[in-house]
Design an enzyme around this catalytic site. Sequence first.
Site, PDB file in Angstrom:
ATOM      1  N   ALA A  13       1.088  -1.243  -0.181  1.00  0.00           N
ATOM      2  CA  ALA A  13       0.174   0.148  -0.110  1.00  0.00           C
ATOM      3  C   ALA A  13       0.765   0.802  -0.118  1.00  0.00           C
ATOM      4  O   ALA A  13      -0.111   2.494   1.222  1.00  0.00           O
ATOM      5  CB  ALA A  13      -0.611   0.269   1.187  1.00  0.00           C
ATOM      6  N   ARG A  19      -4.448   9.466  -9.883  1.00  0.00           N
ATOM      7  CA  ARG A  19      -5.780   9.777 -10.826  1.00  0.00           C
ATOM      8  C   ARG A  19      -6.809   9.906  -9.768  1.00  0.00           C
ATOM      9  O   ARG A  19      -8.104   9.990 -10.326  1.00  0.00           O
ATOM     10  CB  ARG A  19      -5.615   8.051 -11.799  1.00  0.00           C
ATOM     11  CG  ARG A  19      -4.399   8.294 -12.445  1.00  0.00           C
ATOM     12  CD  ARG A  19      -4.983   6.932 -13.976  1.00  0.00           C
ATOM     13  NE  ARG A  19      -3.809   5.719 -13.637  1.00  0.00           N
ATOM     14  CZ  ARG A  19      -4.241   4.721 -13.654  1.00  0.00           C
ATOM     15  NH1 ARG A  19      -5.098   4.125 -14.725  1.00  0.00           N
ATOM     16  NH2 ARG A  19      -3.590   3.954 -12.929  1.00  0.00           N
ATOM     17  N   GLY A  84       9.202   0.005  -6.901  1.00  0.00           N
ATOM     18  CA  GLY A  84       8.159  -1.468  -6.603  1.00  0.00           C
ATOM     19  C   GLY A  84       7.924  -2.280  -5.874  1.00  0.00           C
ATOM     20  O   GLY A  84       7.659  -2.043  -5.178  1.00  0.00           O
ATOM     21  N   TYR A 373     -39.231  18.166  19.868  1.00  0.00           N
ATOM     22  CA  TYR A 373     -37.900  18.034  19.643  1.00  0.00           C
ATOM     23  C   TYR A 373     -37.284  17.983  21.563  1.00  0.00           C
ATOM     24  O   TYR A 373     -37.784  18.204  21.814  1.00  0.00           O
ATOM     25  CB  TYR A 373     -37.160  19.480  19.878  1.00  0.00           C
ATOM     26  CG  TYR A 373     -35.291  19.132  19.805  1.00  0.00           C
ATOM     27  CD1 TYR A 373     -34.478  18.445  19.350  1.00  0.00           C
ATOM     28  CD2 TYR A 373     -35.158  20.005  21.176  1.00  0.00           C
ATOM     29  CE1 TYR A 373     -33.405  18.394  19.658  1.00  0.00           C
ATOM     30  CE2 TYR A 373     -33.094  20.383  21.588  1.00  0.00           C
ATOM     31  CZ  TYR A 373     -32.718  18.734  20.933  1.00  0.00           C
ATOM     32  OH  TYR A 373     -31.610  18.963  21.100  1.00  0.00           O
TER      33      TYR A 373
END
Length: 494
Positions: A13, A19, A84, A373
């Site tokens: 992660a 994007r 990587g 209320y």
Amino acid sequence: MTIARPAAVIVLAAGEGTRMKSAVPKVLHSIGGRTLLGHAIAAARGTGAEHLSVVVRHERDLVAAHVAEVAPDAVIADQDDVKGTGRATECALDALPGDLDGTVLVTYGDVPLLSAETLHGLLEAHTTSGSAATVITATLPDPTGYGRILRDADGSVAGIVEQKDATGEQLAITEINSGIYAFEATVLRKALAQVGTDNAQGEKYLTDVLGIARTEGLRVGAHLIQDLWQTEGVNDRVQLARLGAELNRRIVEGWMRQGVTVVDPATTWIDTDVSLGRDVTIHPQTQLHGATTIGDDVTIGPDTTLAHVEVGDGASVVRTHGSHSLIGPGATVGPFAYLRPGTELGAQGKIGTFVETKNASIGAGSKVPHLSYVGDATIGEESNIGAASVFVNYDGVSKSRTTIGSHCRTGSDNMFVAPVTVGDGAYTGAGTVVRKDVPPGALAINVAPQRNLEGWVQDKRAGTAAATAATAALSRTSSSPDDAQDPTEGTTAS
Ligand code: UD1
Ligand code: CA
């Protein structure tokens, strides 16, 4: 043969997720009430793995804090400047015990629909075939962007080639690398040490491990799966919505198979962590979020949103928005109710139409039926609160509580100016502003006596339609309308 649980699951992660165009790291976006990373962690946990490691880098602190929250025992591994998937996996191995032995699974933090069952299937295929590495693969109509699976003439896996490094012939291959693998830990550690960055992206590819294992004469397997959704990652918000809708479709279908009637699955949204009883009916446009728990024989909706709400057996909740609340068995809520955090409605109780509640405990059989209320209140059992009542809990500086006993009947249009207490069995008249405690059994009234100034309209508003109507009415009847009012008139019940 029994399949041993994996020694570890490594969830990658560390990637950027540009994007998404978001200030929030990609893996912290949610579907089904859970982050993408949360889904990946849940699947990893479902394997019963001894160790869990999550590799972080981009927005490291935010992602690590989330992991600490949802999986406190997970090992956070920081990836360094080497890029990587191979380097990410290596960093996780470095963070795990050095003598780690057995099978290691590698998954992605942005692939939310991958299930624990699929990981178990991978582990089984890996173990029974005696492989050093096994990769989950899928056949896609359009494999663009994915790594391609290279197979020998005999069908065995020879390696993986990335899109950017592939020849024209290799690009025609439609079997793709999902990026989800099982490895023998010792093989993985040794092979990663040999992986370089001499490729089109200058990255340390995890995929190279398969080719290296193969060169060393070890068995490399592929576990082809049919359910393509389970290999799909989220890269942008279009995919986020697509996978969110599919996850919801699966959850809703699962509940229908468990005995829940969902009138309109397309407009019903149920989070992953929600639980539902038997013979629940869900009407259209209903969203059930978070740790919401619904008992048996409950009716929910239409147009209802509940987040972290517990609903007891046989209750009914119609056109309601509620959060962090408890609705007792057999109780009824709505239409048009707003239950704010800390609302607790007892068995057979009622919170009716256009009623807002907050930090309010309403006892068994008690009712707040209309236009009210109720904030910072404790109401006993079998009491009825008249229409249009306000629990006046805030003086502009501090909040105070109102306590109403059991078997009370309060009139319509009451103001309970907190702190104030109404004793058991007490009544209040319509329009009462309750500023002083009311003893048990008392009737509280404080509205001034009514005066009728007869003929006022004909005199002061002469020539108006009202004056004309009044004159006409008086000429039709000679009876006087004036009589003392019963102060409890206007108390409502239902
Ligand atoms: C990778 C695979 C590719 C596969 C595809 C499936 C490699 C070299 N390629 O490609 O064969 O078809 O996944 O989706 O493995 N990550 C890190 N650190 C990094 C880079 C990535 O943790 O330095 C994580 C990302 O957060 C993500 C996952 O690894 O969760 C995959 O990264 P991504 O960049 O999407 O890999 P691809 O290039 O798409
Ligand atoms: Ca990807």
